[in-house]
Design a protein around this motif. Structure first.
Motif: not given
Length: 326
Positions: A1-10, A17-19, A44-49, A72-76
């Motif tokens: 499961m990977f988060a979207n790596n888009s550089q554009s601001f939402n 939060i980079s966790l 806010y969002e939590i990007i959890l790697g 929460i969005r996961l990077i696994l």
């Protein structure tokens, strides 16, 4: 499961939060809960790697993602990315969509429910600042020391890259910065250990550093920490390597500062080797210290005399001890 790596601001996300976590099964729940308790007037969002832990950390973060899928969005990754966590760190940062990015490691946590709101208010009101940070308390898991403030001095209300090059006074878990201040991470970034300090320097090229005088987080020191778990000698070598990379990256604009800081790190290395009984390396790094200070003869002479005196007194004592044993 990977988060979207888009550089554009939402535009709907004010803060990301980079966790980043690895083998933090004892700590990760506290870290996540300290985010979820935040009282804010923005999204806010939590990007959890999660860097393919060997314990139950991944199960825990998936459970939280199931409970909070909109938060929460996961990077696994399917294997550990290595590089002392720098690769998973960069992936989480690139996936962040907010205007501001806050940092938290999986073994640290926040203690104030108003932390994010206060930092957002600060950056909204202080457009000259690229970064803001606050006090945190350092806790030693083995009980070897009492809890204390992260810094042993009071940071300035406003600092600059010159101050930051002299020492890293920004606790990682206290950091919030403006997204998109620089384009790409340097190609050497994966090879360093002090990734948070280097990130702060990359950002501080583009604005000042603001300090909020309020304790709002906890930094945990334990034997499995990437940097805190190293020996003093290894830590010093890693910092010197960062200085060498940074000096070239910054096109030697701050060469005088870097030169002095490297010299003092060589001095610390010489003394650390001396304390370990390695007098050859103690002498080697004392000489490196002297060579860097040659252009500042008065300061250089004082430093090197004191340093060599301490080393050679130890060397003579060791020699006499060997004579007495024969």
């Amino acid at each position: 499961m990977f988060a979207n790596n888009s550089q554009s601001f939402n535009k709907n996300i004010k803060v990301s939060i980079s966790l980043v976590t690895f083998n933090h099964e004892k700590y990760i729940k506290q870290a996540i809960e300290s985010i979820l308790m935040q009282k804010v007037n923005f999204n806010y969002e939590i990007i959890l790697g999660e860097d393919f832990s060997s314990d139950t950390t991944r199960d825990i973060v998936i459970e939280y993602h199931t409970k909070y899928p909109d938060k929460i969005r996961l990077i696994l990754p399917e294997k550990n990315l290595g590089c002392s966590g720098q690769k998973i760190f960069v992936q989480t940062l690139k996936a962040c969509q907010g205007e501001y990015i806050a940092l938290l490691d999986g073994d640290d946590y926040w203690t104030d429910p108003e932390k994010l709101q206060k930092q957002v208010d600060f950056l909204d009101s202080n457009l000259e600042c690229a970064i803001c940070f606050h006090d945190v308390t350092t806790f030693f898991e083995d009980g070897s020391q009492k809890p204390r403030k992260y810094n042993d001095f009071e940071p300035k209300k406003i600092s600059t890259i010159e101050n930051l090059l002299k020492c890293n006074f920004i606790p990682t878990c206290s950091t919030m910065y403006r997204k998109g201040l620089f384009n790409e991470f340097p190609d050497w970034y994966d090879s360093i250990i002090c990734g948070d300090w280097v990130l702060h320097i990359l950002n501080s090229q583009h604005g000042k550093i603001g300090y909020i005088n309020r304790d709002m987080g906890a930094y945990r020191v334990h034997s499995h920490g990437v940097f805190s778990g190293m020996s003093r000698i290894k830590q010093l070598h890693e910092v010197i390597t960062c200085y060498e990379y940074l000096n070239k990256y910054l096109k030697f604009k701050y060469n005088k500062i870097v030169k002095f800081e490297k010299a003092y790190k060589y001095q610390d290395l010489a003394l650390a080797y001396k304390d370990n009984g390695d007098l050859d390396n103690a002498k080697k790094y004392a000489i490196k210290c002297r060579e860097l200070l040659l252009s500042e003869p008065f300061i250089g002479i004082i430093v090197i005399i004191k340093l060599l005196k301490r080393i050679y007194v130890s060397k003579m004592a060791a020699y006499k001890l060997r004579l007495n044993k024969t």
